[in-house]
Design an enzyme around this catalytic site. Sequence first.
Site, mmCIF file in Angstrom:
data_model
loop_
_atom_site.group_PDB
_atom_site.id
_atom_site.type_symbol
_atom_site.label_atom_id
_atom_site.label_comp_id
_atom_site.label_asym_id
_atom_site.label_seq_id
_atom_site.Cartn_x
_atom_site.Cartn_y
_atom_site.Cartn_z
ATOM 1 N N ASP A 134 0.838 -1.196 0.000
ATOM 2 C CA ASP A 134 0.000 0.000 0.000
ATOM 3 C C ASP A 134 0.875 1.248 0.000
ATOM 4 O O ASP A 134 2.000 1.232 0.517
ATOM 5 C CB ASP A 134 -0.886 0.019 1.251
ATOM 6 C CG ASP A 134 -1.865 -1.136 1.289
ATOM 7 O OD1 ASP A 134 -2.176 -1.690 0.218
ATOM 8 O OD2 ASP A 134 -2.293 -1.504 2.401
ATOM 9 N N MET A 135 0.356 2.304 -0.555
ATOM 10 C CA MET A 135 1.105 3.556 -0.649
ATOM 11 C C MET A 135 1.618 3.998 0.721
ATOM 12 O O MET A 135 2.756 4.463 0.860
ATOM 13 C CB MET A 135 0.210 4.650 -1.244
ATOM 14 C CG MET A 135 0.868 6.009 -1.372
ATOM 15 S SD MET A 135 -0.229 7.183 -2.215
ATOM 16 C CE MET A 135 0.727 8.698 -2.076
#
Length: 284
Positions: A134-135
């Site tokens: 995930d970012m």
Amino acid sequence: MEYSITLPAFQKTMTLRELLENEWLVPRKVRHFLRVRRNVWRNHQPIKFHEYVYANDLITLRIEETDYNYQKVNSGAKENVNILYEDEHLIVLNKPAGVKTHPNQPTETKTLLNDLTAYLSEQGTQPYVVHRLDMETSGVILFAKNPLVLPILGRLLEKKKIHRAYQATVWGKLSANRTIDKKIGRDRHDRRKRIVDPKGGKPAKTQVKVYQTHKNTSEVYCTLTTGRTHQIRVHLASIGHPVVGDPLYQNKKASRLYLHAYEMELFHPFTQEQLKITAQPGIW
């Protein structure tokens, strides 16, 4: 594209077919092309699939570029690449928080894949995404450096032969280790989110080990049996202990999401060397 691999000294004697199919997990389509095109050599001599390979043999494979579809990626900033491990087939990076794994639009240039593209262009090769973080998550992330190893690494993930462990800081005091075994599905009301969905979700299992507790938070290690999107974040939120700084699954503000992929362990698909790669210092 040609790739030469020296079999390890402890390699068992087997047919080339067994090596490609059972040991290296080469997909059926690729095996078919290698066989019909006679694109495999042993010690610089052509070899057929029923013939045997032995320890210390040099196996050379020729892969046609037309067999693979590669989406061109813009170059980013190579100086942003933090390498934890690299060889001719794969590369492992320490991803910073706040950076996307790969672009969603062809014009993007500020993702990890863009930066890695710039770095590998100097070697005349290009990166392939094996999995993503995930970012907001930092830590260990694996990329393939050629199309031969890409599907092999994908198969290793499917067979749960690549082990990943995470650090997380969660809200509240976790009193004991636990296993969270709840199905995860999409949130129909918010496409960014996932939810626990006992009926329509996919199986997901997370092992949680308590490292240390504080007044309002706990530090935990998490290991995954499955790899669903947002799995750790959804599972921890579902038991009332969301990850600190999670913008989707809790409301309290923090400087970042306190989730870090700190370790990856696998056997190298070609050398069978055990790789244990750690991204320090992590979040603690």
